[in-house]
Design an enzyme around this catalytic site. Structure first.
Site, PDB file in Angstrom:
ATOM      1  N   CYS A 162     -19.598  -6.136   3.915  1.00 62.79           N
ATOM      2  CA  CYS A 162     -18.872  -4.932   4.330  1.00 62.79           C
ATOM      3  C   CYS A 162     -17.576  -4.889   3.522  1.00 62.79           C
ATOM      4  O   CYS A 162     -17.010  -5.933   3.198  1.00 62.79           O
ATOM      5  CB  CYS A 162     -18.557  -5.012   5.827  1.00 62.79           C
TER       6      CYS A 162
ATOM      7  N   CYS B  10       0.841  -1.210   0.000  1.00 52.15           N
ATOM      8  CA  CYS B  10       0.000   0.000   0.000  1.00 52.15           C
ATOM      9  C   CYS B  10       0.876   1.260   0.000  1.00 52.15           C
ATOM     10  O   CYS B  10       1.842   1.354   0.755  1.00 52.15           O
ATOM     11  CB  CYS B  10      -0.906  -0.017   1.225  1.00 52.15           C
TER      12      CYS B  10
ATOM     13  N   CYS C 299       0.580   0.221  10.290  1.00 54.68           N
ATOM     14  CA  CYS C 299       0.071  -0.809   9.369  1.00 54.68           C
ATOM     15  C   CYS C 299       1.142  -1.688   8.720  1.00 54.68           C
ATOM     16  O   CYS C 299       2.044  -1.202   8.036  1.00 54.68           O
ATOM     17  CB  CYS C 299      -0.775  -0.148   8.280  1.00 54.68           C
TER      18      CYS C 299
ATOM     19  N   CYS D 172       0.619   4.843   6.884  1.00 57.59           N
ATOM     20  CA  CYS D 172      -0.018   4.683   8.206  1.00 57.59           C
ATOM     21  C   CYS D 172       0.963   3.953   9.150  1.00 57.59           C
ATOM     22  O   CYS D 172       1.336   2.800   8.884  1.00 57.59           O
ATOM     23  CB  CYS D 172      -1.317   3.894   8.088  1.00 57.59           C
TER      24      CYS D 172
ATOM     25  N   CYS E 179     -16.553  -9.154   5.844  1.00 56.38           N
ATOM     26  CA  CYS E 179     -15.883  -7.882   5.512  1.00 56.38           C
ATOM     27  C   CYS E 179     -14.663  -8.138   4.644  1.00 56.38           C
ATOM     28  O   CYS E 179     -13.791  -8.930   5.011  1.00 56.38           O
ATOM     29  CB  CYS E 179     -15.413  -7.189   6.785  1.00 56.38           C
TER      30      CYS E 179
ATOM     31  N   ARG F 274     -17.582  -2.664  18.163  1.00 58.28           N
ATOM     32  CA  ARG F 274     -16.863  -3.923  17.886  1.00 58.28           C
ATOM     33  C   ARG F 274     -15.505  -3.961  18.583  1.00 58.28           C
ATOM     34  O   ARG F 274     -14.665  -3.083  18.380  1.00 58.28           O
ATOM     35  CB  ARG F 274     -16.672  -4.125  16.373  1.00 58.28           C
TER      36      ARG F 274
ATOM     37  N   CYS G  80     -19.395   2.094   8.976  1.00 62.27           N
ATOM     38  CA  CYS G  80     -18.598   1.414   9.999  1.00 62.27           C
ATOM     39  C   CYS G  80     -17.335   2.248  10.162  1.00 62.27           C
ATOM     40  O   CYS G  80     -16.539   2.361   9.228  1.00 62.27           O
ATOM     41  CB  CYS G  80     -18.268   0.000   9.521  1.00 62.27           C
TER      42      CYS G  80
HETATM   43  N1  SAM Z   1      -6.594   0.519   3.221  1.00 68.58           N
HETATM   44  C1  SAM Z   1      -7.860   0.768   3.756  1.00 68.58           C
HETATM   45  C2  SAM Z   1      -7.865   1.892   4.766  1.00 68.58           C
HETATM   46  O1  SAM Z   1      -6.843   2.172   5.366  1.00 68.58           O
HETATM   47  O2  SAM Z   1      -8.947   2.463   4.977  1.00 68.58           O
HETATM   48  C3  SAM Z   1      -8.526  -0.461   4.359  1.00 68.58           C
HETATM   49  C4  SAM Z   1      -7.687  -1.439   5.135  1.00 68.58           C
HETATM   50  S1  SAM Z   1      -6.906  -0.814   6.601  1.00 68.58           S
HETATM   51  C5  SAM Z   1      -5.827  -2.148   7.031  1.00 68.58           C
HETATM   52  C6  SAM Z   1      -8.250  -0.875   7.775  1.00 68.58           C
HETATM   53  C7  SAM Z   1      -7.968  -0.505   9.191  1.00 68.58           C
HETATM   54  O3  SAM Z   1      -7.189  -1.499   9.825  1.00 68.58           O
HETATM   55  C8  SAM Z   1      -7.196   0.754   9.467  1.00 68.58           C
HETATM   56  O4  SAM Z   1      -7.949   1.909   9.329  1.00 68.58           O
HETATM   57  C9  SAM Z   1      -6.792   0.544  10.919  1.00 68.58           C
HETATM   58  O5  SAM Z   1      -7.800   1.035  11.781  1.00 68.58           O
HETATM   59  C10 SAM Z   1      -6.738  -0.971  11.048  1.00 68.58           C
HETATM   60  N2  SAM Z   1      -5.345  -1.430  11.307  1.00 68.58           N
HETATM   61  C11 SAM Z   1      -4.348  -1.525  10.426  1.00 68.58           C
HETATM   62  N3  SAM Z   1      -3.229  -1.946  11.025  1.00 68.58           N
HETATM   63  C12 SAM Z   1      -3.524  -2.137  12.332  1.00 68.58           C
HETATM   64  C13 SAM Z   1      -2.772  -2.552  13.467  1.00 68.58           C
HETATM   65  N4  SAM Z   1      -1.489  -2.842  13.393  1.00 68.58           N
HETATM   66  N5  SAM Z   1      -3.418  -2.630  14.652  1.00 68.58           N
HETATM   67  C14 SAM Z   1      -4.732  -2.313  14.745  1.00 68.58           C
HETATM   68  N6  SAM Z   1      -5.476  -1.905  13.708  1.00 68.58           N
HETATM   69  C15 SAM Z   1      -4.883  -1.806  12.516  1.00 68.58           C
HETATM   70 FE1  SF4 Z   2      -2.748   1.230   3.410  1.00 66.70          FE
HETATM   71 FE2  SF4 Z   2      -2.620   0.080   5.768  1.00 66.70          FE
HETATM   72 FE3  SF4 Z   2      -2.998   2.686   5.605  1.00 66.70          FE
HETATM   73 FE4  SF4 Z   2      -4.964   1.005   4.824  1.00 66.70          FE
HETATM   74  S1  SF4 Z   2      -4.151   1.251   6.899  1.00 66.70           S
HETATM   75  S2  SF4 Z   2      -4.248   2.828   3.772  1.00 66.70           S
HETATM   76  S3  SF4 Z   2      -3.739  -0.686   4.017  1.00 66.70           S
HETATM   77  S4  SF4 Z   2      -1.165   1.548   4.937  1.00 66.70           S
END
Ligand code: SAM
Ligand code: SF4
Ligand code: DTB
Length: 348
Positions: free
Chosen positions: A163, A88, A95, A92, A132, A295, A223
């Site tokens: 979802c 990606c 992530c 973030c 989801c 949740r 959500c």
């Molecule tokens: N890429 C899309 C986005 O960011 O909206 C969808 C997938 S993203 C992985 C969805 C959510 O996963 C993020 O907004 C975050 O809240 C959660 N997430 C990702 N990494 C995480 C982590 N290490 N611990 C807890 N939640 C996490």
């Molecule tokens: Fe990409 Fe992870 Fe951020 Fe979603 S949370 S936009 S998958 S880096």
């Protein structure tokens, strides 16, 4: 305001919506946001007061609110599948799927319909009511809309609630997904506006609010939640709930994730959050968003049965169910079935 700890705190009826929405500086030029907060249901101070209640008073209040709106011993089960993993472009800091960090997650292509149907069938057989689908995208690309729509229609035809979480969405894309049978769209605010920029630099808070507007305008259920345990202060946790609870209307579904510490991400070494503080966050979400499904989301594998049971007591009434989240682990199906049975909780 009356802050006597045994009193029920009532939401505020009026306040300045602009003050709530713009406590941060967007980094890109942006269109006006349609979502309005004609009235602020909860002000930040009230939410902070909830957080600082004696624990037993907070739990009692959360239980009362929960029982007003839901059956006390039912939990909704949502299963997750990563339909497009890794690589990606976003940064973030939590992530494992960000291409900016070396986490060992391999990038893969969008799954086909058969693979998604197989995973949805397993979830359904195990008792999940919602499925989801998550993609490691910054935003949904127009060229993928048809492919994702086919996945949604296939899952919907299996009589599961659907979802998706695919990143940012335009209003037209949201409408197309709704037509395909999408019931919920997950897009998290993730944290309080004032620390958002320390965690993500590749898009701004307003982008997230705009996507939620697109989802609402298309007539879908929202959500949206966030992550706690990212090194934020209690007041910043209150700031996240403040944003969510004042969305008009607030989300139908509110995932509260505990940070999963993933090696290679900037937040990997974040000091662990006191579990009681996590339970408090659930309770405050329940009180401020009384009709939402709150949740208990990422982080359950590290939590243990007792903390999870306290989260249910605090008003959590949904979980991610299945042995994997997107790339990290989650309790086994059988383990969750045993936990729910032990607590006398019925899956819905
Ligand atoms: N890429 C899309 C986005 O960011 O909206 C969808 C997938 S993203 C992985 C969805 C959510 O996963 C993020 O907004 C975050 O809240 C959660 N997430 C990702 N990494 C995480 C982590 N290490 N611990 C807890 N939640 C996490
Ligand atoms: Fe990409 Fe992870 Fe951020 Fe979603 S949370 S936009 S998958 S880096
Ligand atoms: C949400 O709020 N949490 C889920 C879901 N929505 C998509 C994702 C949690 C991801 C945890 C890290 C991983 O497994 O990659």
């Amino acid at each position: 305001m009356n802050t006597k700890t045994t009193d029920r705190i009532e939401p505020a009826l009026t306040s300045s919506p602009t003050e709530v929405r713009m406590s941060f500086s967007p980094k890109s030029s942006i269109e006006p946001i349609k979502t309005s907060r004609a009235t602020e249901r909860w002000n930040l101070q009230q939410i902070e007061v909830l957080f600082s209640l004696p624990f037993n008073d907070l739990m009692f209040q959360a239980q009362n609110v929960h029982r007003e709106h839901f059956s006390a011993n039912q939990v909704q089960l949502s299963s997750l599948l990563s339909i497009k993993t890794g690589g990606c472009p976003e940064d973030c800091g939590y992530c494992p799927q960000s291409a900016h960090y070396d986490t060992g997650v391999e990038a893969s292509k969008l799954l086909d319909v058969e693979a998604v149907k197989a995973a949805a069938l397993e979830a359904k057989k195990n008792g999940a009511s919602r499925f989801c689908m998550g993609a490691a995208w910054r935003e949904l690309n127009d060229r993928d809309v048809e492919k994702v729509a086919a996945l949604i229609s296939a899952v919907k035809a299996m009589e599961l609630e659907t979802c998706c979480t695919l990143g940012m969405l335009s209003a037209d894309q949201a409408k197309a997904l709704k037509v395909a049978g999408l019931d919920y769209y997950n897009h998290n605010l993730d944290t309080a506006p004032e620390i958002y920029g320390d965690i993500i630099s590749t898009r701004v808070y307003e982008d997230r609010l705009r996507t939620l507007d697109s989802v609402r305008s298309a007539g879908m259920n929202v959500c949206s939640g966030g992550i706690v345990g990212m090194g934020e202060t209690r007041s910043q946790r209150a700031g996240l709930i403040h944003q969510l609870a004042n969305l008009a209307p607030y989300p139908e579904s509110v995932p509260i994730n505990h940070l999963v510490h993933v090696e290679g991400t900037p937040l990997a070494d974040t000091k662990p959050l006191d579990p009681l503080e996590f339970v408090r966050t659930i309770a405050v979400a329940r009180i401020t968003m009384p009709k939402a499904h709150v949740r208990l989301s990422a982080g359950r594998q590290e939590m243990g049965d007792v903390v999870q049971a306290m989260c249910f007591l605090a008003g959590a009434n949904s979980i991610f169910y299945g042995d994997k989240l997107l790339t990290t682990g989650n309790p086994e199906w059988a383990g969750d079935q045993a936990l729910l049975a032990k607590l006398g909780i019925q899956a819905v």
